[in-house]
Write a protein that holds these residues in place. Structure first.
Motif, PDB file in Angstrom:
ATOM      1  N   GLN A  57      -5.267 -18.238 -16.339  1.00  0.00           N
ATOM      2  CA  GLN A  57      -4.113 -18.386 -17.216  1.00  0.00           C
ATOM      3  C   GLN A  57      -2.814 -18.438 -16.410  1.00  0.00           C
ATOM      4  O   GLN A  57      -1.879 -19.161 -16.771  1.00  0.00           O
ATOM      5  N   SER A  60      -2.588 -21.929 -15.152  1.00  0.00           N
ATOM      6  CA  SER A  60      -2.173 -22.797 -16.251  1.00  0.00           C
ATOM      7  C   SER A  60      -0.683 -22.636 -16.546  1.00  0.00           C
ATOM      8  O   SER A  60       0.017 -23.613 -16.830  1.00  0.00           O
ATOM      9  N   THR A  62       1.605 -21.915 -14.357  1.00  0.00           N
ATOM     10  CA  THR A  62       2.361 -22.566 -13.280  1.00  0.00           C
ATOM     11  C   THR A  62       2.464 -24.069 -13.497  1.00  0.00           C
ATOM     12  O   THR A  62       3.553 -24.654 -13.435  1.00  0.00           O
ATOM     13  N   THR A  63       1.338 -24.710 -13.759  1.00  0.00           N
ATOM     14  CA  THR A  63       1.360 -26.167 -13.947  1.00  0.00           C
ATOM     15  C   THR A  63       2.099 -26.556 -15.224  1.00  0.00           C
ATOM     16  O   THR A  63       2.833 -27.551 -15.250  1.00  0.00           O
ATOM     17  N   ALA A  64       1.921 -25.759 -16.286  1.00  0.00           N
ATOM     18  CA  ALA A  64       2.623 -26.062 -17.532  1.00  0.00           C
ATOM     19  C   ALA A  64       4.133 -25.893 -17.375  1.00  0.00           C
ATOM     20  O   ALA A  64       4.925 -26.699 -17.884  1.00  0.00           O
ATOM     21  N   VAL A  88       6.177 -22.250 -22.507  1.00  0.00           N
ATOM     22  CA  VAL A  88       4.896 -21.950 -21.853  1.00  0.00           C
ATOM     23  C   VAL A  88       4.275 -20.696 -22.450  1.00  0.00           C
ATOM     24  O   VAL A  88       3.066 -20.655 -22.756  1.00  0.00           O
ATOM     25  N   GLU A  92       0.683 -20.487 -24.475  1.00  0.00           N
ATOM     26  CA  GLU A  92      -0.411 -19.663 -23.965  1.00  0.00           C
ATOM     27  C   GLU A  92      -0.802 -18.570 -24.956  1.00  0.00           C
ATOM     28  O   GLU A  92      -1.984 -18.236 -25.074  1.00  0.00           O
ATOM     29  N   SER A 127      -2.687 -27.381 -23.865  1.00  0.00           N
ATOM     30  CA  SER A 127      -2.587 -26.676 -22.585  1.00  0.00           C
ATOM     31  C   SER A 127      -3.203 -27.488 -21.450  1.00  0.00           C
ATOM     32  O   SER A 127      -2.652 -27.570 -20.350  1.00  0.00           O
ATOM     33  N   SER A 131      -1.112 -29.006 -18.404  1.00  0.00           N
ATOM     34  CA  SER A 131      -1.530 -28.588 -17.053  1.00  0.00           C
ATOM     35  C   SER A 131      -1.823 -29.800 -16.176  1.00  0.00           C
ATOM     36  O   SER A 131      -1.475 -29.816 -14.984  1.00  0.00           O
ATOM     37  N   ALA A 135       0.116 -30.771 -12.896  1.00  0.00           N
ATOM     38  CA  ALA A 135      -0.604 -30.928 -11.628  1.00  0.00           C
ATOM     39  C   ALA A 135      -0.265 -32.254 -10.960  1.00  0.00           C
ATOM     40  O   ALA A 135      -0.295 -32.367  -9.728  1.00  0.00           O
ATOM     41  N   ALA A 253      -6.858 -27.781 -12.412  1.00  0.00           N
ATOM     42  CA  ALA A 253      -6.276 -27.401 -13.707  1.00  0.00           C
ATOM     43  C   ALA A 253      -7.328 -27.412 -14.808  1.00  0.00           C
ATOM     44  O   ALA A 253      -7.425 -26.479 -15.612  1.00  0.00           O
ATOM     45  N   GLU A 257      -8.895 -24.107 -16.875  1.00  0.00           N
ATOM     46  CA  GLU A 257      -8.964 -24.022 -18.330  1.00  0.00           C
ATOM     47  C   GLU A 257     -10.390 -23.704 -18.784  1.00  0.00           C
ATOM     48  O   GLU A 257     -10.602 -22.869 -19.675  1.00  0.00           O
TER      49      GLU A 257
END
Length: 384
Positions: A57, A60, A62-64, A88, A92, A127, A131, A135, A253, A257
Motif C-alpha cells: 500500500q 501504491s 508513492t506511484t499514485a 491518494v 486508498e 488504484s 499506480s 510508474a 505496481a 496491488e
C-alpha cells in the motif's frame, strides 16, 4: 601414593556429558513435537502478510501521488502537494474498506453484497490505473535527462593573426623597396618585376590563409557533428533506460496491488480458521465457557483445560566436579546421616516440656512454672 584403576576426572566428565546430551535431546524433542494449534502455527505467516500488505500500500501511495501531483501543475506547490495527498489517502481508504468488506462477506457470510463488490472493483481498478500512470512518470524523475553539451571548437584567431602578420611584413618590404627604387615617380622594369613578385607572395599568403580557415571550418564541423552524435546516443540510451524502468515499475505496481489483495485474503482466511478452531474448542468442553473469559483464552492457547501452573522447562543438569582427594574420600568415608533439627532449645525444669529460650536467663517455659518453682523454694526455706 594412592593409585587408581581409572581417571576420576574422565569418568565424571563422561557422566556430565551424558547428562547434558540427554537434557538437550529431551528439550529439542519437546520443542519439535509440541502440539500447536492453528493460530500458533500460522501466526508469523499472518504477520508477514500484513507487513507485505502495508509495504504494497505504501508503494501504491508513492506511484499514485506521483501521478496525481501532475494534475495540479498550474497551482502553488503547497496546495498541489496537499491536494495530491488528500486524493491518494481517500482512494486508498475506499479501496481498503471496500476490499475488507468483500473479504468479510466471502469468508464469514459466504455471500458478497453487490454494491460493496462493485465499489471494491472500482476502487482497486482506479488504484491500479493511477499506480501504472505514476510508474510511467517516475522514470522521468529517476533517470537524468540527457542535455546537449556545447562542443569545444578550435579558434581561428591564431591562423588569422599569423597570416596577417606575414602579409603585413611583405607589404612593408614591398613599400620600402618601391620607395627606395623610385626615380622621378617611376620604377625601372626590373624593379617593377620585384614589386610584382611581392604582390604575388602576398596573394599566395592570402590563399594559404583562406585554405587554413577552410580546413579549420571543416574540422570544427566534424567536432560539432561528433558532439551531436554523442548527444543523440546519450538521448537514445536515456530513452531505453526510461522505457525499461517504466516497464519494471508498471509490473511492480501491478504486483504490489495483487500482493495487497493476497495479503488481505490470507489474513481473512487465517482469522476465519482461528474462529472455527475457537468454536470447536468451546464445543468440545464439558461446560459452556464465555468466549471473552480468561478460561477460554487459556483453552484456546493450550487446546485443553487450563492447568494451575504451566509446565516449566527442564533445567540444565549441574554436576559437581570431583577430584582425586574427593574420589578417595568417598570410598573411605560413608556419607554421614543428616542431623535432625530440634524444635526446642531448652527443657523446663518444672513441667519437663521443651521450649525456645529468648535470653540467657530464660529457664522456665511459662510464668506459671516460674511461680510454682518459687513457691516450692519458699516452702522449703520455711520448713528448714
Amino acid at each position: 601414593m594412592t593409585s587408581f584403576a581409572e581417571n576420576p576426572h574422565n569418568k565424571q566428565r563422561k557422566v556430565q556429558n551424558y547428562a547434558i546430551f540427554n537434557w538437550s535431546l529431551n528439550k529439542t524433542l519437546e520443542q519439535k513435537f509440541e502440539h500447536k494449534n492453528f493460530a500458533h502455527r500460522f501466526a508469523w505467516a499472518n504477520r508477514a502478510f500484513l507487513g507485505m500488505g502495508m509495504i504494497a500500500q505504501l508503494a501504491s501511495l508513492t506511484t499514485a501521488f506521483t501521478m496525481l501531483s501532475y494534475l495540479f501543475l498550474n497551482i502553488h506547490w503547497v496546495i498541489r502537494i496537499a491536494c495530491s495527498i488528500a486524493l491518494v489517502i481517500m482512494i486508498e481508504v475506499i479501496k481498503r474498506e471496500s476490499t475488507d468488506d468483500v473479504m468479510k462477506g466471502l469468508f464469514q457470510y459466504k455471500e458478497v453484497e453487490k454494491f460493496s463488490a462493485l465499489l471494491a472493483i472500482v476502487a482497486v481498478g482506479a488504484s491500479i490505473y493511477i499506480s501504472i500512470e505514476g510508474a510511467k512518470i517516475l522514470p522521468s524523475l529517476l533517470v537524468e535527462e540527457a542535455t546537449p553539451q556545447a562542443p569545444v571548437l578550435k579558434s581561428s584567431e591564431g591562423i588569422i593573426s599569423d597570416y596577417d602578420n606575414r602579409m603585413a611584413a611583405l607589404e612593408i618590404q614591398r613599400d620600402n623597396f618601391r620607395n627606395t627604387r623610385l626615380y622621378k615617380g617611376r620604377l625601372a622594369r626590373k624593379d617593377s618585376k620585384v614589386v610584382q613578385e611581392y604582390n604575388e607572395k602576398i596573394e599566395a599568403t592570402q590563399a594559404q590563409k583562406d585554405a587554413a580557415l577552410a580546413a579549420l571550418l571543416l574540422e570544427n564541423q566534424v567536432i560539432e557533428q561528433k558532439a551531436l552524435e554523442d548527444f543523440e546516443s546519450r538521448k537514445s540510451t536515456m530513452t531505453l533506460e526510461r522505457e525499461k524502468l517504466s516497464t519494471q515499475l508498471v509490473r511492480a505496481a501491478i504486483g504490489f496491488e495483487l500482493l495487497f489483495l493476497l495479503s488481505m485474503g490470507f489474513s481473512w482466511w487465517y482469522y476465519t480458521e482461528c474462529e472455527k478452531e475457537k468454536k470447536e474448542t468451546a464445543q468440545n468442553t464439558e461446560t459452556p465457557i464465555n468466549t471473552g473469559s480468561t478460561t477460554a483464552v487459556l483453552q484456546q492457547y493450550y487446546g485443553e483445560k487450563p492447568q494451575e501452573k504451566a509446565p516449566q522447562p527442564h533445567a540444565a543438569p549441574s554436576i559437581q566436579k570431583i577430584g582425586f582427594i574427593d574420589y578417595e574420600k568417598q570410598k573411605k568415608d560413608p556419607p554421614k546421616e543428616e542431623k535432625i533439627k530440634k524444635e526446642y532449645t531448652r527443657i523446663c525444669p518444672e513441667c519437663g516440656s521443651g521450649f525456645i529460650h529468648k535470653s540467657h536467663n530464660h529457664t522456665y517455659c511459662k510464668r506459671s512454672c516460674l511461680i510454682a518453682a518459687r513457691e516450692k523454694k519458699t516452702n522449703l526455706l520455711s520448713n528448714s
